[in-house]
Enzyme design. Sequence first.
Site, PDB file in Angstrom:
ATOM      1  N   HIS A 115      67.753  44.465  89.331  1.00 29.37           N
ATOM      2  CA  HIS A 115      67.417  43.101  88.924  1.00 29.37           C
ATOM      3  C   HIS A 115      68.427  42.056  89.409  1.00 29.37           C
ATOM      4  O   HIS A 115      68.046  40.967  89.841  1.00 29.37           O
ATOM      5  CB  HIS A 115      67.305  43.035  87.398  1.00 29.37           C
ATOM      6  N   ASP A 172      54.078  42.730  87.578  1.00 25.16           N
ATOM      7  CA  ASP A 172      55.535  42.736  87.714  1.00 25.16           C
ATOM      8  C   ASP A 172      56.188  42.495  86.361  1.00 25.16           C
ATOM      9  O   ASP A 172      55.957  41.467  85.724  1.00 25.16           O
ATOM     10  CB  ASP A 172      55.967  41.639  88.697  1.00 25.16           C
ATOM     11  N   TYR A 179      62.900  41.802  80.403  1.00 22.47           N
ATOM     12  CA  TYR A 179      61.861  40.946  79.826  1.00 22.47           C
ATOM     13  C   TYR A 179      61.459  41.393  78.419  1.00 22.47           C
ATOM     14  O   TYR A 179      60.832  40.621  77.686  1.00 22.47           O
ATOM     15  CB  TYR A 179      60.601  40.935  80.704  1.00 22.47           C
ATOM     16  N   LYS A 215      62.219  46.531  86.829  1.00 20.86           N
ATOM     17  CA  LYS A 215      63.569  46.314  87.367  1.00 20.86           C
ATOM     18  C   LYS A 215      64.625  46.836  86.412  1.00 20.86           C
ATOM     19  O   LYS A 215      64.486  46.707  85.190  1.00 20.86           O
ATOM     20  CB  LYS A 215      63.805  44.806  87.605  1.00 20.86           C
TER      21      LYS A 215
END
Length: 279
Positions: free
Chosen positions: A106, A43, A48, A73
């Site tokens: 997200h 994931d 990120y 996401k």
Amino acid sequence: MDYVTLNNGIKMPQLGYGVYQTPPEDTERCVLEAIEVGYRSIDTAQAYGNEEGVGNAIKKCGLPREDLFITTKVWMSNAGYEKSKASIEESLRKLQTDYIDLLLIHQPFGDYYGTYRAMEEAYRAGKVRAIGVSNFYPDRYLDLAHFAEIKPAVNQVETHVFQQQKVAKEYLKKNGTQIMSWGPFAEGKNDYFNNPVLKEVAAAHGKSAAQVALRFLLQSDVVLIPKSVHKERMEENFNVFDFALTDEEMARIEALDTGKSLFFSHYDPQTVEWFMSIV
């Protein structure tokens, strides 16, 4: 490994590996180690900043792409149909793959209806195998699910022993959406790993409090993605399929639920202002 079947028939590993807050320079190594341990679900997210590391690991791990389940996401700054459509292509490029197994919105901010339309289009084009949302509280989830053409397959929300999402789970189950946990250890808040109930149950099984917390979520039909940058901890988190909690132990852990977040609330205006400040 145990699997869940999503509302479109796709099978997803119930236990995966998350790379939230994993530094980009460490991500490739960490994901390769996780795959070596046995994880097949990874994931990540645009926000990120480490999709490239995941993509490198996918290429280098030696496994067929179909053996892996990759989630990413769409971030708030890419909200809306056109931006989301472009960002999906960018994620595919960074992940070095022809398709994403699970694509989520997200956060429920910005034009997430436009984002979801772009995701539905990617789904129909075979670029995405399943679509869903993240951090959607029951009210916004129900709104989107009602008006969307494709029902969300997953809703990834804060879920752990102190916030078990009992109300959200009721509505997700009613509408055929799988709950997925972020923060299954609540980042150690509430003195998580020294909780007397978790430690007592753990001692009875020769396991750690962390393993009991994960096992509780698995037996509660939650998909989870614990994160660690240490291989021995990855192994500990993965070693949760050789024991089962009794009904009495499950009930004791269920009683730990506070029904409240240990992080933030989207209903709090100051929290929403903070989210708007980082777009």
